[in-house]
Design a protein around this motif. Structure first.
Motif, PDB file in Angstrom:
ATOM      1  N   UNK A  69       0.864  -1.194   0.000  1.00  0.00           N
ATOM      2  CA  UNK A  69       0.000   0.000   0.000  1.00  0.00           C
ATOM      3  C   UNK A  69       0.892   1.233   0.000  1.00  0.00           C
ATOM      4  N   UNK A  70       0.482   2.244  -0.741  1.00  0.00           N
ATOM      5  CA  UNK A  70       1.357   3.403  -0.944  1.00  0.00           C
ATOM      6  C   UNK A  70       0.710   4.672  -0.413  1.00  0.00           C
ATOM      7  N   UNK A  71       1.506   5.482   0.250  1.00  0.00           N
ATOM      8  CA  UNK A  71       1.024   6.809   0.626  1.00  0.00           C
ATOM      9  C   UNK A  71       2.008   7.832   0.058  1.00  0.00           C
ATOM     10  N   UNK A  72       1.517   8.665  -0.835  1.00  0.00           N
ATOM     11  CA  UNK A  72       2.386   9.628  -1.517  1.00  0.00           C
ATOM     12  C   UNK A  72       2.553  10.876  -0.670  1.00  0.00           C
TER      13      UNK A  72
ATOM     14  N   UNK B 292       6.447  25.522   1.371  1.00  0.00           N
ATOM     15  CA  UNK B 292       7.475  26.446   1.836  1.00  0.00           C
ATOM     16  C   UNK B 292       8.610  25.783   2.591  1.00  0.00           C
ATOM     17  N   UNK B 293       8.610  24.447   2.646  1.00  0.00           N
ATOM     18  CA  UNK B 293       9.682  23.722   3.337  1.00  0.00           C
ATOM     19  C   UNK B 293       9.979  22.428   2.572  1.00  0.00           C
ATOM     20  N   UNK B 294      11.276  22.019   2.520  1.00  0.00           N
ATOM     21  CA  UNK B 294      11.599  20.812   1.745  1.00  0.00           C
ATOM     22  C   UNK B 294      11.111  19.520   2.404  1.00  0.00           C
ATOM     23  N   UNK B 295      10.891  19.562   3.721  1.00  0.00           N
ATOM     24  CA  UNK B 295      10.413  18.351   4.401  1.00  0.00           C
ATOM     25  C   UNK B 295       9.254  18.712   5.338  1.00  0.00           C
ATOM     26  N   UNK B 296       8.035  18.742   4.801  1.00  0.00           N
ATOM     27  CA  UNK B 296       6.892  19.063   5.663  1.00  0.00           C
ATOM     28  C   UNK B 296       6.761  18.032   6.787  1.00  0.00           C
ATOM     29  N   UNK B 297       6.279  18.482   7.926  1.00  0.00           N
ATOM     30  CA  UNK B 297       6.130  17.584   9.090  1.00  0.00           C
ATOM     31  C   UNK B 297       5.300  16.349   8.747  1.00  0.00           C
ATOM     32  N   UNK B 298       4.228  16.600   7.961  1.00  0.00           N
ATOM     33  CA  UNK B 298       3.327  15.494   7.610  1.00  0.00           C
ATOM     34  C   UNK B 298       4.095  14.406   6.850  1.00  0.00           C
ATOM     35  N   UNK B 299       5.060  14.819   6.034  1.00  0.00           N
ATOM     36  CA  UNK B 299       5.854  13.845   5.268  1.00  0.00           C
ATOM     37  C   UNK B 299       6.651  12.957   6.211  1.00  0.00           C
TER      38      UNK B 299
ATOM     39  N   UNK C  59      12.015  20.059  -3.877  1.00  0.00           N
ATOM     40  CA  UNK C  59      11.593  21.312  -4.498  1.00  0.00           C
ATOM     41  C   UNK C  59      10.081  21.454  -4.561  1.00  0.00           C
ATOM     42  N   UNK C  60       9.394  20.366  -4.907  1.00  0.00           N
ATOM     43  CA  UNK C  60       7.927  20.442  -5.012  1.00  0.00           C
ATOM     44  C   UNK C  60       7.309  20.761  -3.650  1.00  0.00           C
ATOM     45  N   UNK C  61       7.948  20.296  -2.567  1.00  0.00           N
ATOM     46  CA  UNK C  61       7.434  20.607  -1.223  1.00  0.00           C
ATOM     47  C   UNK C  61       7.712  22.073  -0.870  1.00  0.00           C
ATOM     48  N   UNK C  62       8.850  22.592  -1.330  1.00  0.00           N
ATOM     49  CA  UNK C  62       9.149  24.019  -1.109  1.00  0.00           C
ATOM     50  C   UNK C  62       8.076  24.862  -1.799  1.00  0.00           C
TER      51      UNK C  62
ATOM     52  N   UNK D 254       5.793   6.253  10.170  1.00  0.00           N
ATOM     53  CA  UNK D 254       4.788   5.200  10.434  1.00  0.00           C
ATOM     54  C   UNK D 254       4.814   4.104   9.379  1.00  0.00           C
ATOM     55  N   UNK D 255       5.574   4.303   8.315  1.00  0.00           N
ATOM     56  CA  UNK D 255       5.540   3.324   7.222  1.00  0.00           C
ATOM     57  C   UNK D 255       6.533   2.182   7.482  1.00  0.00           C
ATOM     58  N   UNK D 256       6.450   1.148   6.646  1.00  0.00           N
ATOM     59  CA  UNK D 256       7.401   0.033   6.757  1.00  0.00           C
ATOM     60  C   UNK D 256       8.665   0.297   5.942  1.00  0.00           C
ATOM     61  N   UNK D 257       8.549   1.187   4.959  1.00  0.00           N
ATOM     62  CA  UNK D 257       9.714   1.544   4.137  1.00  0.00           C
ATOM     63  C   UNK D 257       9.366   2.805   3.343  1.00  0.00           C
ATOM     64  N   UNK D 258      10.422   3.489   2.881  1.00  0.00           N
ATOM     65  CA  UNK D 258      10.214   4.713   2.100  1.00  0.00           C
ATOM     66  C   UNK D 258      10.865   4.525   0.728  1.00  0.00           C
ATOM     67  N   UNK D 259      10.085   4.794  -0.318  1.00  0.00           N
ATOM     68  CA  UNK D 259      10.637   4.771  -1.682  1.00  0.00           C
ATOM     69  C   UNK D 259      10.792   6.217  -2.138  1.00  0.00           C
TER      70      UNK D 259
END
Ligand code: NAD
Length: 360
Positions: A37-40, A52-59, A45-48, A65-70
């Motif tokens: 199952x995937x959560x995008x 306005x930030x390269x790594x939003x908290x939600x990300x 840059x797209x987050x900036x 919480x995931x089993x792995x990050x692609x």
């Protein structure tokens, strides 16, 4: 079994190559009855642009919480201003720190069908190259004390290389265990003839070698390793080294294979959660053209299956499928040579999926 994967497409060719990797994961899932199952989420840059930030908290939360990050790749000329306060690559560092990933596994593999891609002579690489570099990722000089100061009217700057025994032990453990799963040969790289931090590094590796009697351990100075990697890369199986030495040597090793579009990587910590990504960047020069090589990202999913999900058979089937597609003569533009069949990003993904379906 169900696995939750956080997906960061990123910038440039990121979305194109990640789409193919997911196609491959789904094919493996169908064949072996796993549910991915995937959560995008946004990073780079797209987050900036959006947040306005390269790594939003939600990300970061979703990744934790995931089993792995692609991950595809981040960055591009739009966000390249070195004076800018927010830059895409801050997302990468933030993600590694946030997930406490201290180990970077970088295989440098030259598949026999691609041996002409290597800048080295045929007699050196005729049987291919298969090295795994284990790089410490969150310590050493990149994170040590630093500063710029004026002493007696002269400007000077310093950076500090510092490792404690726990940091060395945990990375060496991953290296020994990686060697146990491969050809049981470990080269520890340091500069112990000069640096205290390297002397400590070497002593800890020697101490731990007693727990892995089957692993043949040798030590090389980093300057000698740089030479040996071009003289005879086939002598190496697993290399373990510090953050900065690993940064440099893994780039050198990837150049020796000659195909940046082919090399995956994994960033790991204490648990099974890891970040899996190609070693190349976001290739803005070919973004959206449908010609990017998706194989490094596809091979990253094989690493994910192996290291985060312990699905060795499934990992192998992806790696074999990639090898078979290359043996059949299919190439994206970056690895194209005369007499081979040129394909685009999507077609390459389809070919790998077809081989997986046929594979045992
Ligand atoms: P790059 O790896 O993106 O590209 C270097 C060259 O290799 C380019 O000619 C590109 O077209 C080609 N290339 C790379 N990947 C390819 C693929 N899969 N298929 C075909 N050709 C491929 O390196 P760069 O040009 O130095 O950097 C571009 C951007 O990527 C910069 O903003 C940089 O900061 C960023 N970057 C990101 C990461 C990451 O996300 N981990 C790593 C390195 C660079």
């Amino acid at each position: 079994m169900k696995y939750n994967i956080a997906v960061i497409e990123g910038d440039g060719i990121g979305p194109d190559i990640v789409t193919e990797a997911i196609k491959v994961l789904n094919t493996v899932g169908e064949k072996f009855n796993h549910k991915f199952e995937y959560e995008y989420v946004l990073m780079g840059g797209c987050a900036i642009d959006k947040e306005g930030t390269p790594l939003p908290e939600a990300t970061l939360d979703v990744c934790k919480k995931s089993d792995a990050v692609l991950l595809g790749a981040v960055g591009g000329p739009k966000w390249d201003d070195p004076d800018s306060k927010v830059r895409p690559e801050q997302g990468l560092l933030g993600l590694r720190n946030g997930l406490k990933l201290y180990c970077n596994l970088r295989p440098a593999v030259l598949y026999a069908p691609l041996k002409n891609e290597s800048p080295l002579k045929d007699e050196i690489v005729k049987n291919g190259i298969d090295i795994c570099i284990v790089r410490e990722l969150t310590g050493g000089i990149y994170f040590g004390e630093r500063g710029t100061e004026v002493i007696d009217g002269v400007k000077s700057a310093y950076d500090t290389e510092r490792y404690n025994v726990n940091e060395i032990r945990r990375i060496a453990k991953i290296a020994f265990e990686t060697a146990m799963k491969r050809n049981k040969k470990l080269t520890s790289v340091d500069k112990a003839n000069i640096l205290d931090s390297s002397k400590l590094w070497r002593s800890i590796v020697n101490e731990m070698a007693k727990d892995y009697p089957e692993v043949e351990v040798n030590h090389l100075y980093v300057d000698n390793t740089a030479m040996q990697l071009v003289k005879d890369p086939t002598q190496f199986d697993v290399i373990v080294t510090s953050n900065m030495f690993g940064d440099i040597l893994s780039d050198e090793a990837s150049m020796v294979t000659g195909s940046i579009g082919m090399l995956p990587s994994a960033s790991l910590g204490d648990g099974t959660l890891g970040v899996y990504e190609p070693i190349h960047g976001s290739a803005p020069d070919i973004a959206g053209m449908g010609i990017a090589n998706p194989l490094a990202t596809i091979l990253s999913t094989a690493m994910m299956l192996r290291h985060s999900f312990s699905l060795e058979k499934e990992a192998k089937i992806i790696e074999n499928a990639v090898l078979n597609v290359l043996e059949d003569g299919y190439r994206t533009g970056d690895i194209m040579t005369e007499g081979k069949t040129k394909v685009g990003t999507v077609e390459m993904g389809d070919l790998v999926c077809k081989k997986i379906k046929e594979g045992k």
